[in-house]
Design an enzyme around this catalytic site. Structure first.
Site, PDB file in Angstrom:
ATOM      1  N   HIS A  20       4.819  -0.715  -0.255  1.00 29.43           N
ATOM      2  CA  HIS A  20       4.910  -1.283   1.356  1.00 29.43           C
ATOM      3  C   HIS A  20       6.365  -1.128   1.839  1.00 29.43           C
ATOM      4  O   HIS A  20       6.552  -1.444   2.672  1.00 29.43           O
ATOM      5  CB  HIS A  20       5.100  -2.529   2.134  1.00 29.43           C
ATOM      6  CG  HIS A  20       3.320  -3.134   0.960  1.00 29.43           C
ATOM      7  ND1 HIS A  20       2.348  -3.094   1.263  1.00 29.43           N
ATOM      8  CD2 HIS A  20       3.125  -3.966  -0.612  1.00 29.43           C
ATOM      9  CE1 HIS A  20       0.929  -2.990   1.188  1.00 29.43           C
ATOM     10  NE2 HIS A  20       1.356  -4.153   0.835  1.00 29.43           N
ATOM     11  N   ASP A  57      -2.092 -10.205  -2.273  1.00 24.15           N
ATOM     12  CA  ASP A  57      -3.114  -9.751  -2.283  1.00 24.15           C
ATOM     13  C   ASP A  57      -4.043 -10.284  -3.007  1.00 24.15           C
ATOM     14  O   ASP A  57      -5.435 -10.592  -2.737  1.00 24.15           O
ATOM     15  CB  ASP A  57      -2.463  -8.390  -2.512  1.00 24.15           C
ATOM     16  CG  ASP A  57      -2.118  -7.587  -1.749  1.00 24.15           C
ATOM     17  OD1 ASP A  57      -2.349  -7.130  -0.447  1.00 24.15           O
ATOM     18  OD2 ASP A  57      -1.664  -6.236  -2.034  1.00 24.15           O
ATOM     19  N   GLU A  65      -4.084  -7.775  -8.607  1.00 26.83           N
ATOM     20  CA  GLU A  65      -3.748  -9.037  -7.212  1.00 26.83           C
ATOM     21  C   GLU A  65      -5.562  -8.560  -6.251  1.00 26.83           C
ATOM     22  O   GLU A  65      -5.531  -9.076  -5.235  1.00 26.83           O
ATOM     23  CB  GLU A  65      -2.641  -8.542  -6.892  1.00 26.83           C
ATOM     24  CG  GLU A  65      -2.191  -7.253  -6.609  1.00 26.83           C
ATOM     25  CD  GLU A  65      -1.135  -6.364  -5.931  1.00 26.83           C
ATOM     26  OE1 GLU A  65      -0.299  -7.090  -5.093  1.00 26.83           O
ATOM     27  OE2 GLU A  65      -1.074  -4.732  -5.443  1.00 26.83           O
TER      28      GLU A  65
HETATM   29  C1  3PY Z   1       1.875  -9.492  -2.898  1.00 26.03           C
HETATM   30  O1  3PY Z   1       1.583 -10.984  -2.538  1.00 26.03           O
HETATM   31  O2  3PY Z   1       0.009  -9.089  -2.949  1.00 26.03           O
HETATM   32  C2  3PY Z   1       2.229  -8.124  -3.336  1.00 26.03           C
HETATM   33  O3  3PY Z   1       2.473  -7.288  -3.693  1.00 26.03           O
HETATM   34  C3  3PY Z   1       3.622  -8.891  -3.268  1.00 26.03           C
HETATM   35  O4  3PY Z   1       4.606  -8.420  -3.357  1.00 26.03           O
HETATM   36 MG    MG Z   2       0.488  -6.656  -3.216  1.00 28.59          MG
END
Ligand code: 3PY
Ligand code: MG
Length: 503
Positions: A45, A170, A144
């Site tokens: 990101h 995520d 995630e």
């Molecule tokens: C998330 O919280 O999804 C992340 O990737 C944090 O960087």
């Molecule tokens: Mg993430």
């Protein structure tokens, strides 16, 4: 070459990192100076490209352990960041054990995997690099999604995976709790931690603030994020603008009817004179002993009216409120400073007197004048605090504590009096050259400068002002590093002070 991150994990420790997204090698270099265990360059990101990543790693690699979150789990994305010199790898969005195995294959040279040899940094000394790279590298995969949580135990069991690293944001989107986290999210997070531990692996989690990091560390997470470059710039920038925000409305000084408590003191006298110069119609000069005001009021006897007020005496306050029914500007300036530490012989009496005067006295006078200000159109209330309200100067420990209480009171007064249109301003100078600061040898400002800043702050309808170099330096220092200011103030104490004074 042994990777200290691996040693720390093996010893059950917690890796603390800074997270770099802005694509700025200089910002990464600055962050590395603070000595985190590692810096994570976020290719997923963040704004990094191949070249800026290469340069940034070059700048930090002798200070901390360069770590990269790759763009994705592809062989190319992983091989590229390892060639740039990453010694720990975080791969986003890994949902299954098969994907985790593919990550290990991409990250390790044969015979463990299929990583291709090459790259400028490995080629600095390719024989020794290739001999140790497989062993040196920390491989973390990010959990995630709901699928990844369900598969966490299998993913953790994959040989070559060192850590499950949770992406809480995520994850919140995947399980439907975003923008909040909540109990369902926490249950998922804890199940991933348990799965990692059961497999004998570590678990990390992205933490957007240092306070979150401390909590997660206490729960047994072994990788947390202390600071994040975007927030390090964005939040103080926002705070500075918020702090400088000024209001609009009728002038609070010109044609005002003011009451200044403690007008016989150094700062009170200067505030009175500054109000006079700035066009206040009438100024009630408050003091415990009326006689002490004679010189001050003689300057303009028609506009400067002496008023007896002892802010620790309810009767005296009630009488003053009766005598001053037309006040539009209340300046709570009366204060007391024992200039003693916590172990001075009379410290408890000092503390009581400072609380009685600086905190309870201000509260009592503000309560008595609240209806008067309301009746007269709102006007303004000003509290003389001190920058030591933000960080204790132990040389005057009990005074600083009373000023911390006064700062808190000022915030509540601002909220309470907003509805009646009373503007509330806090004045937080550093050391001022008055009879109250005899022992302090640092930089002191003149009382007149505080008075001028107060008038200026009222003209601009500021909420809090920090007159003078010491106060503004401390205020911005606290925003950046409150602990450094605390330790700095502690250093004013003579090394044997507690023992000497108590004994
Ligand atoms: C998330 O919280 O999804 C992340 O990737 C944090 O960087
Ligand atoms: Mg993430």
């Amino acid at each position: 070459m042994t990777n200290p991150l691996k040693d720390k994990l093996a010893a059950g420790g917690c890796i603390t990192c800074h997270w770099a997204t802005l694509g700025s090698p200089s910002a990464a270099e600055l962050m590395a100076e603070s000595g985190p265990d590692c810096i994570v360059f976020d290719m997923q990101h963040g704004l990094w490209d191949r070249l800026s990543l290469e340069y940034a790693i070059g700048l930090v690699r002798h200070k901390t352990i360069p770590t990269v979150r790759s763009v994705d789990a592809s062989d190319h994305a992983i091989g590229m960041v390892l060639d740039a010199g990453a010694r720990a790898l975080i791969v986003p969005m890994v949902d299954t054990a098969d994907q985790a195995r593919a990550v290990v294959r991409a990250a390790k040279y044969p015979p463990l995997g299929g990583r291709s040899g090459g790259g400028t940094r490995p080629m600095l000394d390719y024989k020794s690099y290739m001999a140790s790279a497989n062993e040196d590298l920390v491989v973390a995969v990010m959990i995630e999604t709901a699928t990844a949580v369900a598969n966490a135990a299998e993913i953790a069991a994959v040989p070559g995976i060192d850590m499950l690293f949770i992406g809480p944001f995520d994850l919140a989107m995947s399980i439907g709790t975003f923008p909040d986290f909540g109990p369902k999210h926490e249950a998922a997070v804890q199940s991933v931690l348990a799965a990692a531990k059961a497999a004998g692996k570590s678990c990390g989690i992205f933490t957007p603030y240092a306070s979150f990091a401390a909590d997660r560390r206490a729960q047994g997470f072994q990788w947390v994020v202390l600071a994040y470059d975007q927030a390090l710039i964005q939040e103080p920038a926002k705070g500075a603008v918020r702090h400088a925000r000024t209001g609009t409305g009728p002038d609070l000084v010109k044609n005002s009817v003011a009451l200044v408590t403690g007008a016989s003191g150094g700062i009170g006298g200067e505030i009175t004179r500054a109000l006079l110069r700035s066009g206040a119609t009438k100024i009630y000069c408050g003091a415990r002993q009326i006689d002490s005001l004679r010189t001050l009021t003689s300057v303009a006897p028609d506009r400067l009216l002496p008023v007896q007020i002892d802010v620790t005496d309810p009767d005296s306050i009630a009488k003053a409120a009766k005598a001053c029914p037309d006040v539009t500007l209340l300046i709570n300036n009366a204060g007391w400073n024992s200039n003693e530490g916590l172990f001075a012989a009379g410290a408890l009496d000092n503390a009581r007197r400072e609380m009685e005067t600086n905190y309870l006295g201000t509260l009592a006078v503000s309560r008595a004048f609240q209806p008067i200000l309301a009746k007269n159109g709102g006007g303004a209330l000003v509290n003389l605090i001190s920058v030591v309200a933000h960080s204790n100067v132990p040389l005057m420990a009990t005074y600083a504590a009373s000023k911390a209480a006064l700062l808190s009171l000022t915030q509540a007064l601002r909220a309470e009096l907003r509805q009646q249109g009373t503007h509330v301003m806090g004045v937080l100078p550093g050391a001022v050259d008055t009879p109250m600061t005899p022992g302090f040898e640092g930089m002191k400002m003149r009382p007149q400068q505080v008075a001028e800043a107060l008038i200026q702050g009222l003209h601009m309808r500021m909420e809090d002002i920090y007159p003078g170099g010491m106060a503004s330096g401390v205020f911005s220092g606290i925003a950046l590093d409150a602990k450094a200011i605390e330790h700095d103030f502690a250093n004013y104490l003579p090394s044997d002070s507690a023992v000497r004074r108590n004994g």
